[in-house]
Design a protein around this motif. Structure first.
Motif, PDB file in Angstrom:
ATOM      1  N   SER A  24       0.816  -1.218   0.000  1.00 29.32           N
ATOM      2  CA  SER A  24       0.000   0.000   0.000  1.00 29.32           C
ATOM      3  C   SER A  24       0.849   1.268   0.000  1.00 29.32           C
ATOM      4  O   SER A  24       0.321   2.364   0.123  1.00 29.32           O
ATOM      5  N   MET A  54      -4.689   9.106   2.168  1.00 25.89           N
ATOM      6  CA  MET A  54      -5.645   8.497   3.100  1.00 25.89           C
ATOM      7  C   MET A  54      -6.264   7.260   2.466  1.00 25.89           C
ATOM      8  O   MET A  54      -6.510   6.271   3.150  1.00 25.89           O
ATOM      9  N   ASP A  55      -6.520   7.311   1.153  1.00 25.67           N
ATOM     10  CA  ASP A  55      -7.078   6.149   0.455  1.00 25.67           C
ATOM     11  C   ASP A  55      -6.139   4.953   0.552  1.00 25.67           C
ATOM     12  O   ASP A  55      -6.577   3.819   0.732  1.00 25.67           O
ATOM     13  N   ALA A  57      -3.916   4.395   2.945  1.00 21.30           N
ATOM     14  CA  ALA A  57      -3.943   3.923   4.334  1.00 21.30           C
ATOM     15  C   ALA A  57      -5.186   3.070   4.570  1.00 21.30           C
ATOM     16  O   ALA A  57      -5.115   2.001   5.168  1.00 21.30           O
ATOM     17  N   ARG A  58      -6.318   3.544   4.093  1.00 21.95           N
ATOM     18  CA  ARG A  58      -7.577   2.800   4.263  1.00 21.95           C
ATOM     19  C   ARG A  58      -7.511   1.473   3.503  1.00 21.95           C
ATOM     20  O   ARG A  58      -7.942   0.442   4.012  1.00 21.95           O
ATOM     21  N   TYR A  61      -5.487  -0.958   5.553  1.00 23.47           N
ATOM     22  CA  TYR A  61      -6.225  -1.415   6.727  1.00 23.47           C
ATOM     23  C   TYR A  61      -7.326  -2.393   6.340  1.00 23.47           C
ATOM     24  O   TYR A  61      -7.582  -3.358   7.054  1.00 23.47           O
ATOM     25  N   ASP A  62      -7.967  -2.159   5.212  1.00 19.02           N
ATOM     26  CA  ASP A  62      -9.077  -3.004   4.771  1.00 19.02           C
ATOM     27  C   ASP A  62      -8.639  -4.233   3.971  1.00 19.02           C
ATOM     28  O   ASP A  62      -9.472  -5.073   3.631  1.00 19.02           O
ATOM     29  N   PHE A  83      -6.142   7.340  11.522  1.00 17.24           N
ATOM     30  CA  PHE A  83      -5.683   7.859  10.227  1.00 17.24           C
ATOM     31  C   PHE A  83      -5.678   9.380  10.354  1.00 17.24           C
ATOM     32  O   PHE A  83      -6.666   9.973  10.786  1.00 17.24           O
ATOM     33  N   ASP A  85      -4.654  12.885   8.168  1.00 22.12           N
ATOM     34  CA  ASP A  85      -4.212  13.488   6.906  1.00 22.12           C
ATOM     35  C   ASP A  85      -3.126  14.495   7.232  1.00 22.12           C
ATOM     36  O   ASP A  85      -3.322  15.405   8.046  1.00 22.12           O
TER      37      ASP A  85
END
Length: 87
Positions: A24, A54-55, A57-58, A61-62, A83, A85
């Motif tokens: 990521s 942020m996308d 990071a998400r 995580y997902d 999270f 920014d």
């Protein structure tokens, strides 16, 4: 039984997490190291990981790989994840 905040996370969990971070675009900025809490809750260990967005990071995580690592980690550590920014 609740997880111990000081019990070490196994090498297998660390490998799984690092792989999902790399995919990521995550980069470790701080990992362990000495810290000093001057206000608020204190934690035994701190980890800061920078992601390109942020996308990203998400997405990390997902991801299926990180979800699997979270299941393993649940019995080894208590965590607080946020999270933020940044610049």
């Amino acid at each position: 039984m609740s997880p111990s905040p000081t019990r070490s996370v196994t090498p297998a969990i660390n490998r799984q997490r690092r792989g999902s971070f790399r995919r990521s675009g995550g980069e470790f900025l701080a990992r362990g190291g000495a810290g000093e809490c001057v206000e608020g809750a204190s934690f035994a260990r701190h980890v800061i990981i920078a992601f390109p967005s942020m996308d990203a990071a998400r997405a990390c995580y997902d991801s299926a790989q990180y979800r699997a690592a979270r299941v393993l980690r649940a019995e080894a550590a208590q965590v607080q994840i946020a999270f933020v920014d940044g610049v």
